[in-house]
Design a protein around this motif. Structure first.
Motif, PDB file in Angstrom:
ATOM      1  N   TYR A   1     -12.899  10.175  -7.243  1.00  0.00           N
ATOM      2  CA  TYR A   1     -11.529  10.136  -6.740  1.00  0.00           C
ATOM      3  C   TYR A   1     -11.007  11.557  -6.564  1.00  0.00           C
ATOM      4  O   TYR A   1     -11.433  12.488  -7.250  1.00  0.00           O
ATOM      5  CB  TYR A   1     -10.609   9.379  -7.707  1.00  0.00           C
ATOM      6  CG  TYR A   1     -10.852   7.891  -7.757  1.00  0.00           C
ATOM      7  CD1 TYR A   1     -10.086   7.013  -6.990  1.00  0.00           C
ATOM      8  CD2 TYR A   1     -11.850   7.354  -8.583  1.00  0.00           C
ATOM      9  CE1 TYR A   1     -10.303   5.654  -7.041  1.00  0.00           C
ATOM     10  CE2 TYR A   1     -12.072   5.988  -8.637  1.00  0.00           C
ATOM     11  CZ  TYR A   1     -11.290   5.142  -7.862  1.00  0.00           C
ATOM     12  OH  TYR A   1     -11.515   3.790  -7.909  1.00  0.00           O
TER      13      TYR A   1
ATOM     14  N   GLU B   1      -7.687   0.832  -2.979  1.00  0.00           N
ATOM     15  CA  GLU B   1      -8.411   2.058  -2.664  1.00  0.00           C
ATOM     16  C   GLU B   1      -7.996   3.239  -3.536  1.00  0.00           C
ATOM     17  O   GLU B   1      -8.542   4.329  -3.417  1.00  0.00           O
ATOM     18  CB  GLU B   1      -8.187   2.438  -1.197  1.00  0.00           C
ATOM     19  CG  GLU B   1      -8.673   1.396  -0.201  1.00  0.00           C
ATOM     20  CD  GLU B   1      -8.313   1.742   1.231  1.00  0.00           C
ATOM     21  OE1 GLU B   1      -9.147   1.486   2.114  1.00  0.00           O
ATOM     22  OE2 GLU B   1      -7.206   2.279   1.462  1.00  0.00           O
ATOM     23  N   VAL B   2      -7.020   3.024  -4.415  1.00  0.00           N
ATOM     24  CA  VAL B   2      -6.476   4.149  -5.181  1.00  0.00           C
ATOM     25  C   VAL B   2      -6.356   3.809  -6.658  1.00  0.00           C
ATOM     26  O   VAL B   2      -6.439   2.648  -7.066  1.00  0.00           O
ATOM     27  CB  VAL B   2      -5.072   4.547  -4.651  1.00  0.00           C
ATOM     28  CG1 VAL B   2      -5.127   4.885  -3.186  1.00  0.00           C
ATOM     29  CG2 VAL B   2      -4.059   3.433  -4.915  1.00  0.00           C
TER      30      VAL B   2
ATOM     31  N   VAL C   1      -7.193   8.954  -4.851  1.00  0.00           N
ATOM     32  CA  VAL C   1      -7.802   8.167  -3.779  1.00  0.00           C
ATOM     33  C   VAL C   1      -9.309   8.235  -3.905  1.00  0.00           C
ATOM     34  O   VAL C   1      -9.877   9.303  -4.193  1.00  0.00           O
ATOM     35  CB  VAL C   1      -7.363   8.690  -2.391  1.00  0.00           C
ATOM     36  CG1 VAL C   1      -8.060   7.910  -1.276  1.00  0.00           C
ATOM     37  CG2 VAL C   1      -5.858   8.580  -2.245  1.00  0.00           C
ATOM     38  N   LYS C   2      -9.939   7.108  -3.682  1.00  0.00           N
ATOM     39  CA  LYS C   2     -11.393   7.026  -3.802  1.00  0.00           C
ATOM     40  C   LYS C   2     -12.067   7.896  -2.739  1.00  0.00           C
ATOM     41  O   LYS C   2     -11.789   7.766  -1.548  1.00  0.00           O
ATOM     42  CB  LYS C   2     -11.844   5.579  -3.663  1.00  0.00           C
ATOM     43  CG  LYS C   2     -13.306   5.339  -4.001  1.00  0.00           C
ATOM     44  CD  LYS C   2     -13.683   3.869  -3.817  1.00  0.00           C
ATOM     45  CE  LYS C   2     -12.938   2.982  -4.790  1.00  0.00           C
ATOM     46  NZ  LYS C   2     -13.399   1.569  -4.695  1.00  0.00           N
TER      47      LYS C   2
ATOM     48  N   THR D   1      -1.560   3.793   4.836  1.00  0.00           N
ATOM     49  CA  THR D   1      -2.614   4.806   4.863  1.00  0.00           C
ATOM     50  C   THR D   1      -3.695   4.456   3.850  1.00  0.00           C
ATOM     51  O   THR D   1      -4.888   4.600   4.122  1.00  0.00           O
ATOM     52  CB  THR D   1      -2.031   6.192   4.537  1.00  0.00           C
ATOM     53  OG1 THR D   1      -0.831   6.408   5.287  1.00  0.00           O
ATOM     54  CG2 THR D   1      -3.041   7.278   4.860  1.00  0.00           C
ATOM     55  N   TYR D   2      -3.259   3.992   2.678  1.00  0.00           N
ATOM     56  CA  TYR D   2      -4.170   3.538   1.631  1.00  0.00           C
ATOM     57  C   TYR D   2      -3.679   2.204   1.090  1.00  0.00           C
ATOM     58  O   TYR D   2      -2.476   2.035   0.865  1.00  0.00           O
ATOM     59  CB  TYR D   2      -4.247   4.545   0.475  1.00  0.00           C
ATOM     60  CG  TYR D   2      -4.668   5.932   0.870  1.00  0.00           C
ATOM     61  CD1 TYR D   2      -5.959   6.194   1.296  1.00  0.00           C
ATOM     62  CD2 TYR D   2      -3.764   6.997   0.806  1.00  0.00           C
ATOM     63  CE1 TYR D   2      -6.352   7.477   1.657  1.00  0.00           C
ATOM     64  CE2 TYR D   2      -4.143   8.284   1.160  1.00  0.00           C
ATOM     65  CZ  TYR D   2      -5.441   8.516   1.598  1.00  0.00           C
ATOM     66  OH  TYR D   2      -5.816   9.768   1.959  1.00  0.00           O
ATOM     67  N   LYS D   3      -4.593   1.303   0.875  1.00  0.00           N
ATOM     68  CA  LYS D   3      -4.248   0.064   0.190  1.00  0.00           C
ATOM     69  C   LYS D   3      -4.398   0.296  -1.310  1.00  0.00           C
ATOM     70  O   LYS D   3      -5.118   1.205  -1.747  1.00  0.00           O
ATOM     71  CB  LYS D   3      -5.155  -1.069   0.670  1.00  0.00           C
ATOM     72  CG  LYS D   3      -4.976  -1.396   2.148  1.00  0.00           C
ATOM     73  CD  LYS D   3      -5.862  -2.542   2.588  1.00  0.00           C
ATOM     74  CE  LYS D   3      -5.652  -2.855   4.066  1.00  0.00           C
ATOM     75  NZ  LYS D   3      -6.513  -3.956   4.542  1.00  0.00           N
TER      76      LYS D   3
ATOM     77  N   GLY E   1       0.820  -1.202   0.000  1.00  0.00           N
ATOM     78  CA  GLY E   1       0.000   0.000   0.000  1.00  0.00           C
ATOM     79  C   GLY E   1       0.853   1.251   0.000  1.00  0.00           C
ATOM     80  O   GLY E   1       2.031   1.224  -0.369  1.00  0.00           O
TER      81      GLY E   1
END
Length: 233
Positions: free
Chosen positions: A89, A55-56, A76-77, A50-52, A36
């Motif tokens: 996004y 998710e982006v 990022v979604k 923070t984000y996988k 991530g």
């Protein structure tokens, strides 16, 4: 009644400590971090992206030969897509990223200005431990004296400076407990290993020639002898 409450409190504390210990393992060079994006060092240290990646939307290219990765953009979604609609996004500033993780290997963001790259570049951590190690290459133009030789006499008859592309290897280290980074050199390494007196003395006694041959081996020894824990997946 008070005695019972004290016993219950003690058992609760012991259980919490055992659970916390069960969530961590010793960090080794083979440990796989969660894939991530890490916006901060603390996220990386806690092994909590923070984000996988799911998710982006990200443009990422990695090169396993030089252990470098480049990112071209990151979104990022914002919200889940409703029926018949697409997800929304938002753009993320690439300079706000601390690092990323691909296939379990963490990469730390490098200075874009220093590398003179249009895209953001990340260097993979080749060694993970209390002191992590990463490196990156840079190609620079340097002046080099070149001579043309007389085939009969073997003596040079003309000499001039020409531009030659040279590859430089930048060696760096990251302290896993503090997040501090530094150039991997004898002096800097000595400052970081004062808690290991025997190894400190060994490094201090290395000659200039031995530094090239043995400094990285000393880093391996330090990480093997001075373990730190990291949160499991």
């Amino acid at each position: 009644m008070k005695k019972v409450l004290l016993i219950l409190s003690f058992l609760f504390l012991v259980n919490a400590l055992l659970q916390a210990q069960g969530d961590t393992v010793y960090l080794s060079k083979n440990f796989k971090f969660q894939d991530g994006i890490f916006l901060s060092f603390e996220d990386f240290k806690n092994n909590t992206p923070t984000y996988k990646w799911e998710e982006v939307l990200a443009g990422v290219h990695s090169n396993p030969q030089n252990f470098l990765a480049q990112m071209f953009g990151l979104k990022v979604k914002k919200s889940e897509a409703k029926e018949g609609q697409e997800s929304e996004y938002k753009n993320i500033n690439l300079e706000s990223i601390w690092g990323i993780c691909l296939d379990g290997i963490p990469y730390i963001r490098l200075s874009r200005e220093e590398l003179n790259k249009e895209n953001v570049v990340f260097a993979g951590m080749k060694l993970r431990g209390k002191i992590c190690y990463y490196e990156y290459e840079e190609f620079v133009i340097q002046k080099k004296e070149m001579s043309a030789y007389n085939p009969v006499t073997g003596y040079p008859f003309r000499t001039k400076d020409v531009d030659v592309e040279v590859k430089l290897i930048h060696q760096n280290m990251l302290h896993f407990e503090t997040g501090e980074t530094a150039v991997f050199s004898k002096d800097n390494f000595k400052e970081w290993i004062k808690d290991d007196e025997k190894l400190y003395q060994t490094v201090n006694d290395l000659s200039a020639q031995e530094v090239d041959e043995k400094l990285f081996k000393c880093l391996l020894i330090y990480d093997d002898r001075n373990l730190v824990k990291v949160r499991k997946k």
